[in-house]
Design a protein around this motif. Structure first.
Motif, PDB file in Angstrom:
ATOM      1  N   LEU A 173       0.753  -1.120   0.000  1.00  0.00           N
ATOM      2  CA  LEU A 173       0.000   0.000   0.000  1.00  0.00           C
ATOM      3  C   LEU A 173       0.788   1.173   0.000  1.00  0.00           C
ATOM      4  O   LEU A 173       0.515   2.104  -0.532  1.00  0.00           O
ATOM      5  CB  LEU A 173      -0.575   0.012   1.304  1.00  0.00           C
ATOM      6  N   GLY A 174       1.746   1.131   0.803  1.00  0.00           N
ATOM      7  CA  GLY A 174       2.425   2.339   0.973  1.00  0.00           C
ATOM      8  C   GLY A 174       2.808   2.813  -0.306  1.00  0.00           C
ATOM      9  O   GLY A 174       2.853   3.963  -0.548  1.00  0.00           O
ATOM     10  N   GLU A 175       3.091   1.938  -1.154  1.00  0.00           N
ATOM     11  CA  GLU A 175       3.701   2.430  -2.279  1.00  0.00           C
ATOM     12  C   GLU A 175       3.022   3.551  -2.861  1.00  0.00           C
ATOM     13  O   GLU A 175       3.587   4.417  -3.317  1.00  0.00           O
ATOM     14  CB  GLU A 175       3.643   1.448  -3.300  1.00  0.00           C
ATOM     15  N   GLY A 176       1.740   3.440  -3.160  1.00  0.00           N
ATOM     16  CA  GLY A 176       1.302   4.552  -3.849  1.00  0.00           C
ATOM     17  C   GLY A 176       0.547   5.403  -2.990  1.00  0.00           C
ATOM     18  O   GLY A 176       0.974   6.363  -2.512  1.00  0.00           O
ATOM     19  N   PRO A 177      -0.618   4.976  -2.751  1.00  0.00           N
ATOM     20  CA  PRO A 177      -1.589   5.788  -2.167  1.00  0.00           C
ATOM     21  C   PRO A 177      -1.110   6.612  -1.103  1.00  0.00           C
ATOM     22  O   PRO A 177      -1.671   7.576  -0.812  1.00  0.00           O
ATOM     23  CB  PRO A 177      -2.519   4.805  -1.631  1.00  0.00           C
TER      24      PRO A 177
ATOM     25  N   GLU B 141      -7.858  -0.394  -2.960  1.00  0.00           N
ATOM     26  CA  GLU B 141      -7.553  -1.236  -4.119  1.00  0.00           C
ATOM     27  C   GLU B 141      -6.118  -1.721  -4.061  1.00  0.00           C
ATOM     28  O   GLU B 141      -5.810  -2.843  -4.445  1.00  0.00           O
ATOM     29  CB  GLU B 141      -7.813  -0.464  -5.411  1.00  0.00           C
ATOM     30  N   ARG B 142      -5.243  -0.856  -3.574  1.00  0.00           N
ATOM     31  CA  ARG B 142      -3.844  -1.243  -3.459  1.00  0.00           C
ATOM     32  C   ARG B 142      -3.734  -2.420  -2.509  1.00  0.00           C
ATOM     33  O   ARG B 142      -3.034  -3.396  -2.759  1.00  0.00           O
ATOM     34  CB  ARG B 142      -3.071  -0.065  -2.864  1.00  0.00           C
ATOM     35  N   ALA B 143      -4.442  -2.304  -1.369  1.00  0.00           N
ATOM     36  CA  ALA B 143      -4.372  -3.359  -0.361  1.00  0.00           C
ATOM     37  C   ALA B 143      -4.939  -4.647  -0.936  1.00  0.00           C
ATOM     38  O   ALA B 143      -4.355  -5.728  -0.793  1.00  0.00           O
ATOM     39  CB  ALA B 143      -5.178  -2.943   0.854  1.00  0.00           C
TER      40      ALA B 143
ATOM     41  N   ALA C  40      -8.020  -1.736 -10.778  1.00  0.00           N
ATOM     42  CA  ALA C  40      -7.887  -0.355 -10.295  1.00  0.00           C
ATOM     43  C   ALA C  40      -8.994   0.425 -10.988  1.00  0.00           C
ATOM     44  O   ALA C  40      -8.833   0.894 -12.108  1.00  0.00           O
ATOM     45  CB  ALA C  40      -6.542   0.211 -10.706  1.00  0.00           C
ATOM     46  N   SER C  41     -10.150   0.518 -10.330  1.00  0.00           N
ATOM     47  CA  SER C  41     -11.294   1.074 -11.045  1.00  0.00           C
ATOM     48  C   SER C  41     -11.141   2.537 -11.420  1.00  0.00           C
ATOM     49  O   SER C  41     -11.397   2.912 -12.554  1.00  0.00           O
ATOM     50  CB  SER C  41     -12.556   0.867 -10.222  1.00  0.00           C
ATOM     51  N   ASP C  42     -10.678   3.372 -10.488  1.00  0.00           N
ATOM     52  CA  ASP C  42     -10.592   4.792 -10.829  1.00  0.00           C
ATOM     53  C   ASP C  42      -9.619   5.002 -11.978  1.00  0.00           C
ATOM     54  O   ASP C  42      -9.876   5.756 -12.906  1.00  0.00           O
ATOM     55  CB  ASP C  42     -10.094   5.608  -9.637  1.00  0.00           C
ATOM     56  N   ALA C  43      -8.496   4.306 -11.891  1.00  0.00           N
ATOM     57  CA  ALA C  43      -7.490   4.471 -12.931  1.00  0.00           C
ATOM     58  C   ALA C  43      -8.074   4.061 -14.265  1.00  0.00           C
ATOM     59  O   ALA C  43      -7.862   4.710 -15.295  1.00  0.00           O
ATOM     60  CB  ALA C  43      -6.287   3.592 -12.600  1.00  0.00           C
ATOM     61  N   PHE C  44      -8.851   2.986 -14.242  1.00  0.00           N
ATOM     62  CA  PHE C  44      -9.412   2.484 -15.485  1.00  0.00           C
ATOM     63  C   PHE C  44     -10.348   3.512 -16.107  1.00  0.00           C
ATOM     64  O   PHE C  44     -10.350   3.726 -17.308  1.00  0.00           O
ATOM     65  CB  PHE C  44     -10.140   1.174 -15.176  1.00  0.00           C
ATOM     66  N   HIS C  45     -11.117   4.201 -15.252  1.00  0.00           N
ATOM     67  CA  HIS C  45     -12.005   5.238 -15.786  1.00  0.00           C
ATOM     68  C   HIS C  45     -11.212   6.375 -16.400  1.00  0.00           C
ATOM     69  O   HIS C  45     -11.554   6.884 -17.459  1.00  0.00           O
ATOM     70  CB  HIS C  45     -12.891   5.815 -14.681  1.00  0.00           C
ATOM     71  N   PHE C  46     -10.152   6.764 -15.743  1.00  0.00           N
ATOM     72  CA  PHE C  46      -9.337   7.841 -16.297  1.00  0.00           C
ATOM     73  C   PHE C  46      -8.815   7.412 -17.649  1.00  0.00           C
ATOM     74  O   PHE C  46      -8.798   8.165 -18.602  1.00  0.00           O
ATOM     75  CB  PHE C  46      -8.132   8.104 -15.397  1.00  0.00           C
TER      76      PHE C  46
ATOM     77  N   ASN D 205      -0.244   3.512  -8.391  1.00  0.00           N
ATOM     78  CA  ASN D 205      -0.609   3.504  -6.998  1.00  0.00           C
ATOM     79  C   ASN D 205      -1.214   2.205  -6.582  1.00  0.00           C
ATOM     80  O   ASN D 205      -1.027   1.751  -5.476  1.00  0.00           O
ATOM     81  CB  ASN D 205      -1.676   4.563  -6.769  1.00  0.00           C
ATOM     82  N   VAL D 206      -2.011   1.622  -7.479  1.00  0.00           N
ATOM     83  CA  VAL D 206      -2.699   0.400  -7.105  1.00  0.00           C
ATOM     84  C   VAL D 206      -1.855  -0.825  -7.374  1.00  0.00           C
ATOM     85  O   VAL D 206      -1.748  -1.711  -6.551  1.00  0.00           O
ATOM     86  CB  VAL D 206      -4.042   0.304  -7.841  1.00  0.00           C
TER      87      VAL D 206
END
Length: 1600
Positions: free
Chosen positions: A123-127, A676-678, A1271-1277, A1306-1307
């Motif tokens: 997680l840490g990685e991105g978010p 989502e990352r988790a 990664a739903s949000d990313a997919f929408h973007f 992030n995810v």
């Protein structure tokens, strides 16, 4: 540590985040990716209104979209392989906690200790960057005190800045540790010295058209603190020397070495790495502009929740398919606040080297500096040290800003600390990792998520550098353009060795012969009291054997030998704190080679080293010598057997981790990213652990929980995962097809789990599920519901049925939860009768069971019938099938009764019905013209109730195709909405219209369109009450219609798409994917092939036919291979597999199997052991198989399963009749079965000896199927970015895609199929917008990632190579471009062969480049081949063929063969004239060129005549022979690759220049520190407008 702690941790994942960051191991893939302009972070297109919209409800968009998401998912799933087990997220890895631990460097080394940080480690990685203040604070309060270290408290502290752009998020690229690495100095580095953003990953360079300057919407209102985004700027000054040295802006992990080595890789990124004060300030000023450019490594994205809020809104908007407002307008009043504390530089003084400066950010932890040091070339050999400031030891988990007295210029001392056993082991592991850092053996062996990449072999290192080194002029002479023989058109040989060219770096510089644990371990008590921790045994390259003692003070030589123990120090003993220093003293070769190795290590591209999320296996490997490796040996027997060392005394509770991550909050973007990352992290760890466990189960290394039962019935528990075999235990599936049904049930169940996970209803839980096929067995791995093992199944199940419908129970809570899934999954609520004839209401199939675990969660399992049955394969007595089905020979008996329709089919069918519904209603409305006025006045209320808004949206877009009056449809829509909103204003006649239309399409409601299926229809043993008789009849009809729809619409649709070349499969996997996207199951493969043979344009479908046949043959062979392997015991495995391959592919008529040598087979056959082998057959039955028998079985399998008659009796006939390549069949069968073979040339056609020997079979890998979280949000973007690009708004598209890239990072971390797609699109946009070098850099990453995540010869990788070659050519790296194209051609020949439409494109590319370097004859071979292929697949009259003729004519012209040139150009001209008409510009151009050629031909003829007449003294006019200019070649390349350029007018260019100047001034004003003036504000707002003229240009492949 107890679930509670765990839960706690999860709940505040935030805290974790930091820890995680700090230590995570390489396998926590860090997002290395380019950080796009944050701007986009705030998603450009957000109308104010949207902002306020509530958090959007559900991540899954309407069905239609889901469909596509799903497809995507599945695809990815199939591709991805299990991730190396260790990404584990454990709580407080011991290894890395202790402050002095030297940062987790050892981490990877310590594979053992790989896991770190609680939960979603990565997680840490991105978010992290995302978490907003408020949360973080709260998190801190509740931070859990982790055992074993300051972790916790550190973590909390760290939180505060969560958002720090990269501090907080520690350069994502860095394994947390690396973070420190000059952290790529955080947020700054974003803007180049000139103040122009250096958009690495993002947009083109400043000058280029369309630099995304503006990135963020401009407004500047203040927001409440919680929303502030914090971005710590970075200090001026220099980046650590190392960073500079390595020339790279990447922070990253070196998986192979200390986890976080920052490798150098991107030359251009250097600039970024050296931010300067002004920039920071500039940043501060430009608040909302914050273009965090490619930041070294995908920095965490935007921070704070400000932007996110807006995102939410936007997403809503997106969900409905409309984009609102343009990114140019700013719809977002949240401001990005920059934390004022800028970064600063500290001096580091380490023993033995000159002090050096390191740039740090106040947000970093001390731990991160440790990681940097463990990765730097000159300090990487230290792991056990502390950092001291003025004699005080710094707490590893303290943030730098909390340390008193730490400021610009402070001197930090690296002080060596005493070792403990744990530290000593970490040290040894770390050294071993450094020694192995370039060794590819892990990738060949498929461990630890390593995989292969060969790009650097063809580009000779990093593309960025080479571009700068080579002078453009001189390049021409040096190019050797001759391709290897086997790549030339028409060549028949398909060598295999070229698939994995030898990489120079792989012959690792040998530093030591042996480094291993000594047999004298552990030290006896009296030596322990002298400080001995452990003993090592080393043989140097000079062949000196030495014993080394690891003591608390360091390492020294002792006097022991292999047989005598003498722990006294040798003389001299060379006591050294680091093992490397000791070895440097005793071995000169070690000293020289180790330093050379570290230099190479830090130069590799990060993407060659980061671990992939799921393991990718290679089906070929060279012969490798097996070297001694103490760490590997230790891992094999200790931690790997189910205990992760890092969690004190406990295995991971997978179920708790999986469910807790699902419960994380998801109200706004940062929370969703975190969640989502988790989820992704835990899933990839779970998949890795499950794969390892399944292999252990089949290999016999795990004790069964019911050992007394026969082998097939045994079940296993290992590492808190439950394993069962795919056999029909206790006749559970007796009525469904026995073992065959038990074999498919797990995959159906997995599809169900995938679907319910995608719908993501709060409160409804599914089990972690992984299906592993290994050595002929299918193993299902599931997480364990708490308490289920203590109870009988009958007591636990409170919903559903355990005996397929005899006893059925229901439960109100389950009905409520499942009802929420019924609309997206189109499942109808229905009643069934139980054994007492009582009605029971269900909202799923009867086998779906609901169990409440001891943790109080509502679990559903056995989702194997989530989707409705496929009636084409389920003959039911007394049921008539529709005509379309009967014509094609359905219904057909299948071997099991669990055939279901795919979700994609259900979605497509419903959408089809929706269009029909609209048409019917429109027609009726037209007939009621009188009522028109009234109904149009009705309210438009709310979203349409139709199945998911997306469907309705889609249908709107297709309205154009509907011939009826479109306004009629609009009315229907409005009417449907009004009726659904139950408004009294609708007159009865209009109600009637809707009711009739609903009835006609089978909707379950008569006021709105709503189609659902009852999954229990036709289920053996399920009875329905009398009351629902009519409903059941309608449902039966609906199922028949769906079955007919698959045959009459979907299969023809697929074939039509193949004819139009909108779908271009290149191998079995891509064909299967194309079928699945249309909802066609693989069991219809035979029907698809038959349909192709009957299609009029049959020749144009040749490639699909070939792929279909080879898929059919290899799938049938795989079915046979599966049962064949079950009868083989372990000792005979390689002999059995090579025998099978000989029977399958070799021309040798009677291969004989080699049984294991008799002396190894025990004379006394032990009766009891007989049933231990999972197979029931005699263990040597496999040896008697013959090629004739195998092929006979393959043909009958193809007939029974796929209903297709193969006309071949052996491999040679198959190859001849269907024009197949044996090497392709070998690749397909190896990938499907997991077999790995030796990389060498195989002679398949030798009739005198068999092709394969047992030495050629190197390994057998598992084939893993798992859920791939999205990664739903990313997919929408990403989707909106694509849509913008299609509409011609390149700049906005570019920003959205950059943002998507950021969110994906992030995810998923740095490596993922979807990131690859993102990079490819970005590169294409950079290219179109004129930034060639940026395009090259992004595409290089896409190629590396595709090789690593999909495989080195996957069709997508081949296409990535082609794009990269084009960008290399544009950057005038001609020889590299040719090498890449040759590689792509070789791979395509291997994967498919020559006769493929893509080959025409590839050959045109090669021909054009060769033409450019004046290799005319070679060029013609490729171009003429392309012409032949295009004519075959596109028809001789197509525009593609006309273009091909023109290209050939140009080469003939360059050779001065004007007659041939004229002939080709005439052909082209005729096509243009017929297709486009006389007046089209193409026709005119062609006719001009014809005139020119004619003149040249005439001039040549005159000259020749002159020579004949006057002999040698003729006065010859100089003829004009034109060598093509690079620009003209590039222009043709762009045309054939379907790239259109947008001409920028002079005015646009001037605007751009003005903008750049304005920026520079702005920056200067910032330097002088004035406040932001109103006019600047205006400037910034202006910049937010797109600078690209937004011409509507669809960037699709243009045909000419």
């Amino acid at each position: 540590m107890g679930n509670s702690l765990f839960a706690n941790c999860c709940r505040h994942v935030t805290d974790l985040i930091f820890q995680t960051r700090s230590f995570n191991s390489p396998d926590e893939r860090s997002p290395l990716l380019p950080k796009p302009p944050t701007s986009c972070a705030v998603c450009p297109e957000v109308p104010e209104a949207a902002q306020c919209a509530g958090p959007y409800p559900d991540i899954i968009p309407s069905e239609a979209v889901t469909g596509s998401l799903q497809k995507c998912t599945e695809y990815i799933q199939d591709l991805s392989k299990a991730n190396g087990e260790e990404g584990t997220v454990a709580v407080c890895d011991k290894s890395c906690l202790r402050p002095s631990v030297g940062a987790a460097g050892p981490l990877r080394q310590a594979e053992a200790s790989r896991a770190v940080a609680v939960l979603p480690a990565d997680l840490g990685e991105g978010p992290a960057g995302l978490v907003n203040h408020a949360q973080s604070l709260e998190a801190c309060q509740s931070c859990v005190k982790l055992e074993d270290s300051g972790l916790a408290d550190r973590s909390c502290r760290r939180e505060e800045h969560v958002a720090a752009a990269d501090g907080g998020d520690v350069a994502p690229g860095a394994c947390p540790a690396s973070q420190g690495h000059d952290e790529v100095r955080l947020g700054s580095a974003l803007v180049g010295p000139d103040g122009v953003p250096k958009c690495r990953g993002t947009a083109p360079s400043p000058g280029s058209p369309g630099t995304p300057s503006s990135a963020l919407p401009a407004s500047v209102e203040k927001t409440p603190p919680a929303q502030r985004t914090v971005v710590p700027p970075v200090p001026p000054g220099e980046v650590s020397s190392k960073a500079r040295g390595t020339s790279t802006g990447f922070v990253m992990t070196d998986p192979t070495a200390c986890p976080s080595s920052r490798s150098s890789c991107d030359p251009d990124s250097q600039t970024q790495a050296l931010p300067s004060k002004q920039q920071q300030q500039k940043k501060k000023r430009k608040k909302k502009k914050l273009t965090l450019l490619e930041h070294p490594s995908g920095v965490p994205l935007m921070n704070g929740s400000g932007p996110h809020e807006s995102l939410k809104g936007e997403k809503d908007a997106r969900q409905n398919g409309h984009e609102e407002t343009d990114p140019g307008e700013d719809g977002n009043d949240q401001e990005v606040i920059v934390i004022q504390d800028t970064g600063f530089t500290v001096k580091i003084c380490a023993p033995g080297i000159e002090p050096f400066s390191l740039q740090v950010s106040p947000q970093e932890m001390v731990q991160e500096i440790h990681q940097v040091l463990m990765d730097r070339e000159d300090t990487c050999h230290r792991t056990c040290f502390s950092l001291q400031l003025d004699g005080n030891v710094l707490d590893n988990f303290a943030e730098l800003k909390t340390i008193e007295g730490l400021q610009e210029g402070s001197l930090l001392k690296v002080v060596e600390e005493p070792y403990t056993v744990r530290e000593a082991r970490i040290h040894v592991r770390h050294i071993r990792d450094l020694l192995k850092s370039l060794d590819p053996s892990d990738a060949f062996n498929g461990v630890d998520c390593n995989s292969l990449s060969f790009l650097s072999v063809f580009t000779e290192g990093d593309l960025g550098d080479s571009g700068k080194r080579k002078k453009k002029g001189t390049e021409m002479e040096q190019i050797d353009c001759t391709p290897p023989e086997h790549i030339l058109p028409g060549s028949k040989e398909r060598p295999l060795c070229a698939l994995q060219p030898q990489n120079r770096d792989w012959k690792p510089l040998q530093c030591l012969k042996v480094l291993t644990m000594s047999g004298w371990n552990p030290p006896p008590g009296n030596r322990k009291m002298h400080g001995d921790l452990m003993y090592l045994y080393v043989i140097t390259v000079e062949d000196r054997h030495v014993s080394i003692t690891a003591s608390t003070r360091g390492f020294y030589l002792n006097q022991s030998t292999a047989y005598n123990f003498n722990p006294k120090p040798a003389n001299p003993s060379f006591l050294s704190h680091s093992l490397v220093e000791l070895l440097n003293q005793i071995s000169p070769t070690f000293k020289k080679n180790f330093s050379a190795l570290q230099k190479k290590r830090v130069q590799r591209h990060p993407f060659e080293r980061i671990a992939t999320p799921f393991q990718v296996y290679s089906w070929t490997a060279p012969q490798a010598e097996h070297a001694m490796d103490c760490v590997r040996a230790e891992d094999a027997y200790t931690s790997r057997l189910g205990y992760e060392e890092h969690i004190p005394g406990q295995t991971r509770d997978w179920n708790e981790e999986l469910q807790t991550t699902r419960e994380l909050p998801r109200k706004n973007l940062p929370e969703r990213l975190l969640r989502e990352r988790a989820i992704f992290k835990v899933h990839s760890d779970f998949t890795a652990a499950a794969t390892r466990g399944a292999m252990a189960v089949i290999d016999g290394n795990v004790m069964a929980i019911n050992p007394s039962e026969e082998t097939k019935m045994q079940m296993f528990i290992w590492n808190n995962i439950f394993f069962s075999l795919g056999f029909d235990v206790r006749d559970h599936y007796k009525d469904f097809g026995g073992d065959v049904a038990a074999y498919v049930a797990p995959t159906n169940d997995l599809n169900g789990v995938r679907t319910y996970n995608a719908v993501d209803v709060e409160g409804l839980y599914t089990l972690g599920t992984v299906v592993v096929d290994y050595r002929g067995y299918r193993v299902t791995a599931q997480s364990i519901i708490p308490g289920i093992l203590e109870r009988e199944q009958e007591q636990s199940v409170i919903y559903g049925s355990i005996d397929f419908g005899k006893t059925v129970v229901s439960h109100p809570k389950y009905l409520e939860l499942l009802e929420k899934t019924s609309r997206p999954l189109k499942i109808q609520k229905h009643k069934v009768l139980n054994d007492k004839n009582e009605e029971v209401e269900l909202c799923s199939s009867v086998e779906c069971k609901g169990i409440i675990g001891n943790d109080g969660r509502h679990y559903i399992l056995d989702l194997l019938r989530t989707f409705p049955p496929d009636l084409n394969f389920l003959p039911v007595e007394g049921e008539e099938m529709p005509e379309e089905c009967k014509k094609m020979g359905f219904p057909k008996q299948h071997r099991h009764k669990l055939c279901c329709l795919r979700q994609e089919l259900v979605d497509a069918f419903v959408e089809h019905r929706y269009l029909l519904f609209m048409k019917l209603a429109a027609l009726q409305l037209m007939q009621q013209k009188a009522n028109k006025q009234e109904s149009s006045g009705a309210l438009e209320n709310g979203a349409s109730p139709e199945n998911g808004t997306a469907d309705s949206e889609k249908s709107e877009s297709e309205d154009g195709k509907i011939d009826d009056n479109v306004t009629g449809l609009d009315q229907v829509k409005e009417l449907a909405e009004t009726i659904a909103s139950d408004d009294g204003t609708v007159d009865p006649k209009s109600r009637e219209v809707i009711r009739n239309a609903c009835k006609a399409v089978g909707s379950i409601s008569d006021t709105s369109f709503d189609i659902r299926f009852n999954p229990d229809i036709f289920s053996p043993g399920v009875r329905f009450p009398e009351s629902s008789k009519e409903e059941v009849q309608d449902q039966k009809q609906l199922l028949k219609d769906a079955a007919a729809f698959l045959l009459s619409c979907q299969i023809p649709g697929l074939v039509k798409d193949c004819l139009d070349h909108t779908v271009l499969p290149m191998d079995g996997a891509t064909l299967a994917e194309a079928m699945h996207q249309r909802g066609i199951n693989m069991r219809y493969l035979g029907k698809v092939i038959n349909f192709i043979t009957k299609t009029p344009g049959r020749a144009q479908l040749d490639h699909i036919f070939k792929i279909g046949i080879s898929e059919l043959i290899t799938r049938s062979a795989k079915h046979i291979f599966k049962t064949y392997l079950q009868g083989v015991e372990l000792s005979g495995l390689s002999a059995a597999i090579s025998h099978f391959l000989n029977c399958f592919l070799s021309s040798f008529p009677n291969p004989i199997a080699h049984l294991p040598a008799d002396e190894l087979v025990s004379k006394k056959k032990n009766k009891k052991r007989k049933n231990r082998n999972l197979g029931n057959a005699d263990n040597t039955a496999w040896a008697s198989m013959t090629p004739q028998e195998l092929w006979k079985n393959i043909c009958s399998e193809a007939k029974n399963y796929f209903d297709f008659s193969l006309e071949c009796e052996n491999a040679d006939q198959a190859a001849e009749v269907y024009n197949l390549q044996k090497i392709t069949l070998l690749r397909e069968i190896s990938l499907k079965t997991g077999v790995q073979i030796l990389l060498k040339e195989y002679n398949f056609d030798n009739r005198h000896k068999p092709t394969f020997t047992e030495e050629d079979i190197l390994n057998i890998f598992p084939v893993v199927k798992h859920v791939n979280p999205k990664a739903s949000d990313a997919f929408h973007f990403f989707q909106s970015g694509q849509a913008k690009v299609q509409q011609g708004f390149l700049k906005e598209g570019c920003e959205l895609i950059n943002e998507a890239l950021n969110l994906f990072n992030n995810v998923y971390g740095a490596m993922h199929v979807e990131i690859c797609a993102c990079l490819r699109l970005l590169a294409r946009l950079n290219y179109i917008m004129g930034d060639y070098s940026e395009a090259l850099s992004n595409q290089q990453k896409a190629v590396l990632m595709s090789e690593r995540v999909l495989g080195i010869e996957h069709p997508n990788t081949i296409q990535e190579y082609m794009h990269l070659a084009l960008y290399c050519f544009a950057n005038s790296q001609l020889s590299t471009a040719l090498n890449l194209l040759y590689r792509a051609r070789y791979l395509m020949l291997l994967v498919f062969g020559e006769d493929h439409p893509e080959m025409a494109l590839l050959d045109n590319n090669i021909g054009l480049v060769l033409h450019g370097v004046m290799e005319y004859d070679l060029s013609l071979r490729f171009l003429e081949n392309a012409l032949a292929i295009s004519s075959k697949y596109h028809g001789s009259k197509s525009l593609k063929v006309a273009l091909s003729h023109h290209l050939v004519a140009r080469v003939y012209e360059s050779k001065a063969e004007f007659r041939s040139a004229l002939q080709h150009e005439k052909e082209g001209y005729t096509i243009y004239k017929n297709q486009l008409g006389e007046h089209h510009e193409k026709t005119k151009e062609s006719s001009e060129y014809l005139k020119y050629l004619t003149q040249q031909a005439v001039a040549l003829q005159r000259t020749m005549n002159e020579i004949y007449k006057n002999g040698s003294n003729a006065n010859i006019m100089p003829l004009k022979f034109t060598a093509p200019s690079m620009a003209s070649v590039l222009e043709q390349l762009n045309i054939i690759n379907g790239i259109l350029f947008i001409p920028l007018s002079q005015k646009d260019l001037e605007n751009l220049k003005a903008e750049v100047q304005r920026r520079q001034q702005l920056q200067e004003s910032i330097k002088s520190g004035e406040q932001l003036e109103p006019e600047d504000k205006a400037v910034e707002e202006k910049e937010a407008e797109p600078s690209m003229p937004s011409a509507e240009i669809p960037l699709t492949q243009s045909s000419a």
